[in-house]
Design a protein around this motif. Structure first.
Motif, PDB file in Angstrom:
ATOM      1  N   MET A 154      55.026 -31.271 100.634  1.00 17.18           N
ATOM      2  CA  MET A 154      55.292 -32.566 101.264  1.00 17.18           C
ATOM      3  C   MET A 154      56.647 -32.570 101.974  1.00 17.18           C
ATOM      4  O   MET A 154      56.780 -33.107 103.082  1.00 17.18           O
ATOM      5  CB  MET A 154      55.246 -33.676 100.209  1.00 17.18           C
ATOM      6  CG  MET A 154      53.858 -33.974  99.672  1.00 17.18           C
ATOM      7  SD  MET A 154      53.902 -35.248  98.381  1.00 17.18           S
ATOM      8  CE  MET A 154      54.594 -36.634  99.284  1.00 17.18           C
ATOM      9  N   LYS A 155      57.642 -31.976 101.341  1.00 19.88           N
ATOM     10  CA  LYS A 155      58.977 -31.946 101.950  1.00 19.88           C
ATOM     11  C   LYS A 155      58.957 -31.205 103.282  1.00 19.88           C
ATOM     12  O   LYS A 155      59.574 -31.644 104.264  1.00 19.88           O
ATOM     13  CB  LYS A 155      59.965 -31.279 100.990  1.00 19.88           C
ATOM     14  CG  LYS A 155      61.393 -31.236 101.545  1.00 19.88           C
ATOM     15  CD  LYS A 155      62.345 -30.582 100.551  1.00 19.88           C
ATOM     16  CE  LYS A 155      63.760 -30.514 101.140  1.00 19.88           C
ATOM     17  NZ  LYS A 155      64.706 -29.854 100.199  1.00 19.88           N
ATOM     18  N   ALA A 156      58.242 -30.087 103.343  1.00 20.91           N
ATOM     19  CA  ALA A 156      58.161 -29.319 104.589  1.00 20.91           C
ATOM     20  C   ALA A 156      57.473 -30.125 105.682  1.00 20.91           C
ATOM     21  O   ALA A 156      57.901 -30.133 106.841  1.00 20.91           O
ATOM     22  CB  ALA A 156      57.418 -28.004 104.346  1.00 20.91           C
ATOM     23  N   HIS A 180      51.379 -38.569  98.898  1.00 23.69           N
ATOM     24  CA  HIS A 180      52.433 -39.273  98.176  1.00 23.69           C
ATOM     25  C   HIS A 180      51.861 -40.061  96.999  1.00 23.69           C
ATOM     26  O   HIS A 180      52.442 -40.075  95.903  1.00 23.69           O
ATOM     27  CB  HIS A 180      53.167 -40.217  99.131  1.00 23.69           C
ATOM     28  CG  HIS A 180      54.296 -40.965  98.484  1.00 23.69           C
ATOM     29  ND1 HIS A 180      55.440 -40.357  98.052  1.00 23.69           N
ATOM     30  CD2 HIS A 180      54.425 -42.286  98.178  1.00 23.69           C
ATOM     31  CE1 HIS A 180      56.251 -41.258  97.520  1.00 23.69           C
ATOM     32  NE2 HIS A 180      55.660 -42.444  97.582  1.00 23.69           N
ATOM     33  N   ALA A 181      50.717 -40.720  97.228  1.00 22.22           N
ATOM     34  CA  ALA A 181      50.086 -41.462  96.138  1.00 22.22           C
ATOM     35  C   ALA A 181      49.708 -40.521  94.999  1.00 22.22           C
ATOM     36  O   ALA A 181      49.897 -40.836  93.809  1.00 22.22           O
ATOM     37  CB  ALA A 181      48.842 -42.185  96.673  1.00 22.22           C
ATOM     38  N   VAL A 182      49.202 -39.343  95.342  1.00 22.81           N
ATOM     39  CA  VAL A 182      48.840 -38.345  94.333  1.00 22.81           C
ATOM     40  C   VAL A 182      50.087 -37.867  93.584  1.00 22.81           C
ATOM     41  O   VAL A 182      50.100 -37.757  92.352  1.00 22.81           O
ATOM     42  CB  VAL A 182      48.128 -37.149  95.007  1.00 22.81           C
ATOM     43  CG1 VAL A 182      48.035 -35.962  94.046  1.00 22.81           C
ATOM     44  CG2 VAL A 182      46.745 -37.565  95.474  1.00 22.81           C
ATOM     45  N   MET A 183      51.140 -37.576  94.337  1.00 22.16           N
ATOM     46  CA  MET A 183      52.371 -37.060  93.721  1.00 22.16           C
ATOM     47  C   MET A 183      52.947 -38.050  92.712  1.00 22.16           C
ATOM     48  O   MET A 183      53.369 -37.665  91.622  1.00 22.16           O
ATOM     49  CB  MET A 183      53.397 -36.751  94.809  1.00 22.16           C
ATOM     50  CG  MET A 183      54.690 -36.111  94.317  1.00 22.16           C
ATOM     51  SD  MET A 183      55.932 -37.322  93.818  1.00 22.16           S
ATOM     52  CE  MET A 183      56.336 -38.037  95.411  1.00 22.16           C
ATOM     53  N   GLU A 184      52.962 -39.337  93.079  1.00 20.53           N
ATOM     54  CA  GLU A 184      53.531 -40.343  92.171  1.00 20.53           C
ATOM     55  C   GLU A 184      52.752 -40.422  90.856  1.00 20.53           C
ATOM     56  O   GLU A 184      53.341 -40.448  89.778  1.00 20.53           O
ATOM     57  CB  GLU A 184      53.543 -41.705  92.867  1.00 20.53           C
ATOM     58  CG  GLU A 184      54.642 -41.850  93.923  1.00 20.53           C
ATOM     59  CD  GLU A 184      54.819 -43.284  94.350  1.00 20.53           C
ATOM     60  OE1 GLU A 184      53.797 -43.987  94.499  1.00 20.53           O
ATOM     61  OE2 GLU A 184      55.977 -43.722  94.526  1.00 20.53           O
ATOM     62  N   GLU A 202      53.903 -39.402  87.065  1.00 19.68           N
ATOM     63  CA  GLU A 202      53.939 -40.435  86.030  1.00 19.68           C
ATOM     64  C   GLU A 202      53.068 -40.092  84.822  1.00 19.68           C
ATOM     65  O   GLU A 202      53.353 -40.519  83.697  1.00 19.68           O
ATOM     66  CB  GLU A 202      53.488 -41.772  86.621  1.00 19.68           C
ATOM     67  CG  GLU A 202      54.467 -42.355  87.638  1.00 19.68           C
ATOM     68  CD  GLU A 202      53.865 -43.524  88.398  1.00 19.68           C
ATOM     69  OE1 GLU A 202      52.683 -43.871  88.114  1.00 19.68           O
ATOM     70  OE2 GLU A 202      54.557 -44.078  89.271  1.00 19.68           O
ATOM     71  N   THR A 203      51.974 -39.346  85.053  1.00 24.64           N
ATOM     72  CA  THR A 203      51.009 -39.072  83.978  1.00 24.64           C
ATOM     73  C   THR A 203      50.952 -37.592  83.624  1.00 24.64           C
ATOM     74  O   THR A 203      49.911 -37.068  83.259  1.00 24.64           O
ATOM     75  CB  THR A 203      49.608 -39.566  84.387  1.00 24.64           C
ATOM     76  OG1 THR A 203      49.230 -38.917  85.610  1.00 24.64           O
ATOM     77  CG2 THR A 203      49.593 -41.062  84.590  1.00 24.64           C
ATOM     78  N   LEU A 204      52.086 -36.930  83.755  1.00 25.95           N
ATOM     79  CA  LEU A 204      52.138 -35.480  83.590  1.00 25.95           C
ATOM     80  C   LEU A 204      51.705 -35.026  82.201  1.00 25.95           C
ATOM     81  O   LEU A 204      51.154 -33.936  82.039  1.00 25.95           O
ATOM     82  CB  LEU A 204      53.568 -34.993  83.891  1.00 25.95           C
ATOM     83  CG  LEU A 204      53.770 -33.511  84.195  1.00 25.95           C
ATOM     84  CD1 LEU A 204      52.997 -33.101  85.430  1.00 25.95           C
ATOM     85  CD2 LEU A 204      55.256 -33.230  84.385  1.00 25.95           C
ATOM     86  N   ARG A 233      42.861 -39.864  87.244  1.00 33.05           N
ATOM     87  CA  ARG A 233      43.882 -40.738  87.830  1.00 33.05           C
ATOM     88  C   ARG A 233      44.398 -40.185  89.166  1.00 33.05           C
ATOM     89  O   ARG A 233      44.694 -40.948  90.085  1.00 33.05           O
ATOM     90  CB  ARG A 233      45.036 -40.909  86.844  1.00 33.05           C
ATOM     91  CG  ARG A 233      44.646 -41.735  85.625  1.00 33.05           C
ATOM     92  CD  ARG A 233      45.825 -41.996  84.710  1.00 33.05           C
ATOM     93  NE  ARG A 233      45.424 -42.735  83.517  1.00 33.05           N
ATOM     94  CZ  ARG A 233      46.246 -43.045  82.517  1.00 33.05           C
ATOM     95  NH1 ARG A 233      47.531 -42.675  82.571  1.00 33.05           N
ATOM     96  NH2 ARG A 233      45.811 -43.719  81.466  1.00 33.05           N
ATOM     97  N   ILE A 234      44.497 -38.873  89.273  1.00 37.95           N
ATOM     98  CA  ILE A 234      44.912 -38.277  90.550  1.00 37.95           C
ATOM     99  C   ILE A 234      43.887 -38.572  91.634  1.00 37.95           C
ATOM    100  O   ILE A 234      44.228 -38.942  92.761  1.00 37.95           O
ATOM    101  CB  ILE A 234      45.124 -36.755  90.395  1.00 37.95           C
ATOM    102  CG1 ILE A 234      46.400 -36.482  89.604  1.00 37.95           C
ATOM    103  CG2 ILE A 234      45.199 -36.074  91.761  1.00 37.95           C
ATOM    104  CD1 ILE A 234      46.634 -35.015  89.318  1.00 37.95           C
TER     105      ILE A 234
END
Length: 581
Positions: free
Chosen positions: A485-487, A506-510, A514-516, A526-527
């Protein structure tokens, strides 16, 4: 939808070969130049290291003589050509950088226009070159007034050519990379361009891109066949020049007693008589405003094929830099856009590529965590499911893309899916970092378009994140997601909330973050829910980056195609992983 207008006649052999035939013509006219045909690169012929900085540029074809026509002593050392109105692929840009660095140990400075495809493809080439120890840096030029309020800045117009001239002169004088870059920043801040078109252009083998009524003109036309930002009634030359210069002067706060350089860019189909009239009106306007015109240039610099129109670029000369700016503009050059000169002397020798250049810039393999056999099968099956689902959804994604682009998102992702299925036939899945790197190369070579550049950048950065990790766990894959995502944000210029594929990621990353620590099945569910919601939310967003940001919001119907594409392949992959548990 098939156009009812006839295909425009052009003196070419075929739409498929016109770019390569054009480059062959350039080196036929100017034999001192070297064509590298497989990579569509034109360079100055060299046998020894100059020791100085080399200046490189390039972009889509259809803007001739930009950029190959400006290759020669005192301007560009090389140029790389893409298809008509399309960015050159990363591999060709990398080839050009590697070739110039071989003969110019001071480094390679790349000037590129502010277009998403160029930013992505050139950006990835920079990263690859740097990882191989090549000294390279780039500057994104975007002096267009019509698009200056865009989130990623204005588009690159004919002002790029003034930078070619001034940077080329600095390089010839022996300035180092930092000094040239510092001066480029000053020049860019004092430059602005705006134009009009009276007719559209047509891509080879196609009808005109749009229609303008006989009594109308478009203000703010681009060099990729784009219509303007405002449709106006036709005016006299004096009125059009005043309309343009009012906005250009306001953009750069040019005042009475300031000194300027002017460039008039013929967009392809404007007669010499019209160009001369425009030049006279520019001088009269500036005299009336008591603005001192130090230099004025007129000609074909960066066209939009045969578009009937022109652009005016003004470069304000700051008092502390005035003498140097004029010295750089007046410095001798051998570039081949003028008939005759030293580049026209007959030279012998084949036009061949140096196929050894790219061998030294390949990524080191076999690094990062190793997958056990069961996980290898799971990764393979997930990719197969994701690729198959992309192929199935071609029509849906094309439809979503048709409102803001050329309706090809489904086609490019289908091409990616087909290439992945072929890759799966013989690929090794022992090192996931290698797999992601291979996928980035597939995206670069098989997808095409801006989507290919975005996926290639994201996957290559994710691969590097995996390669520097030692464990195959959730934190490692989250690190890879963030790296990708950063790239994409760095080189694509977009951020979450801009109505792009980043909104799904971004929605997936958050949610992932949060649910790691939850159980694997809950995490996967949830992903997937986050991905679907992220894509759905783009339907309510305003486009602030990418091609969609250039069109009216009334054309944006439904979700963003790129965001939905991510949700589609991710759901297929996650479902497969769930099945393995």
């Amino acid at each position: 939808m098939t156009s009812s207008q006839p295909i425009t006649k052009k003196v070419i052999n075929s739409p498929e070969t016109c770019v390569d035939d054009n480059l062959r013509g350039v080196v036929t006219l100017f034999p001192k130049l070297q064509l590298h045909p497989k990579h569509r690169v034109v360079t100055v012929r060299r046998k020894n290291d100059s020791g100085r900085v080399a200046i490189l540029s390039g972009g889509g074809s259809g803007h001739e003589p930009f950029a190959a026509g400006f290759v020669g002593a005192g301007m560009l050392d090389g140029a790389v050509a893409g298809g008509v109105f399309a960015s050159p692929p990363t591999g060709n840009v990398l080839y050009a950088i590697a070739h110039l660095y071989k003969y110019n140990s001071g480094g390679v400075l790349v000037l590129l226009g502010n277009y998403t495809g160029d930013r992505l493809n050139f950006g990835k080439a920079f990263e690859k070159a740097k990882s191989a120890g090549i000294k390279v840096d780039g500057y994104i030029v975007g002096e267009d007034v019509a698009s200056c309020q865009n989130k990623t800045g204005g588009r690159g117009m004919c002002g790029e050519v003034l930078l070619f001239k001034m940077c080329g002169a600095m390089a010839e004088k022996g300035y180092d990379m930092d000094a040239i870059l510092n001066m480029v920043e000053i020049i860019h801040k004092n430059m602005a361009t705006l134009g009009v078109c009276l007719t559209s252009c047509s891509l080879p083998g196609q009808p005109p891109l749009f229609n303008i009524l006989p009594d109308e003109m478009e203000l703010g036309a681009g060099v990729h066949g784009e219509a303007g930002i405002e449709k106006l009634k036709m005016k006299t030359a004096k009125e059009i020049v005043a309309l343009i210069l009012d906005k250009v002067i306001a953009r750069r706060n040019i005042e009475a007693e300031d000194r300027v350089v002017a460039m008039i860019n013929n967009m392809g189909g404007t007669s010499l008589m019209e160009m001369n009239i425009i030049a006279a009106e520019i001088k009269d306007y500036l005299n009336e405003k008591q603005i001192k015109l130090e230099r004025i240039y007129s000609g074909h610099y960066k066209t939009s094929l045969e578009m009937h129109g022109f652009q005016i670029c003004l470069l304000r000369l700051p008092e502390e830099n005035k003498k140097l700016f004029l010295e750089l503009l007046d410095a001798p050059t051998e570039v081949g856009v003028w008939s005759g000169g030293v580049l026209s002397k007959r030279r012998e020798g084949e036009h061949v590529d140096d196929d050894t250049l790219l061998q030294s810039v390949k990524r080191k393999a076999d690094s990062g965590p190793v997958l056990p056999p069961n996980d290898q099968k799971m990764l393979r099956d997930s990719l197969q499911a994701a690729a198959t689902e992309l192929i199935k959804n071609e029509e849906l994604l094309n439809k979503l893309d048709s409102g803001c682009g050329d309706g090809d998102c489904g086609i490019t992702l289908k091409n990616f899916g087909k290439a992945i299925l072929k890759y799966l036939e013989s690929a090794s899945f022992e090192y996931p970092a290698n797999v992601l790197w291979d996928l980035s190369e597939i995206a670069e070579t098989d997808m095409g378009g801006t989507s290919g550049g975005i996926y290639s950048l994201g996957l290559s950065a994710a691969s590097q994140a995996l390669a520097t990790s030692t464990t195959n766990d959730r934190k490692t894959w989250l690190k890879a997601l963030k790296g990708g995502m950063k790239a994409i944000m760095t080189y694509g210029g977009a951020e979450p909330g801009d109505r792009t594929m980043l909104d799904t990621l971004h929605a997936v990353m958050e949610v992932f973050q949060e649910t790691l620590e939850v159980d694997i099945i809950t995490l996967l569910v949830r992903i997937n829910e986050a991905a679907q919601k992220g894509a759905e939310n783009t339907a309510k967003m305003e486009a602030r980056a990418g091609r969609a940001s250039y069109v009216s919001s009334e054309h944006l119907q439904g979700e963003d195609a790129g965001a939905r594409g991510v949700a589609i392949w991710l759901e297929a992959a996650l479902s497969t992983v769930t099945g393995h548990h």
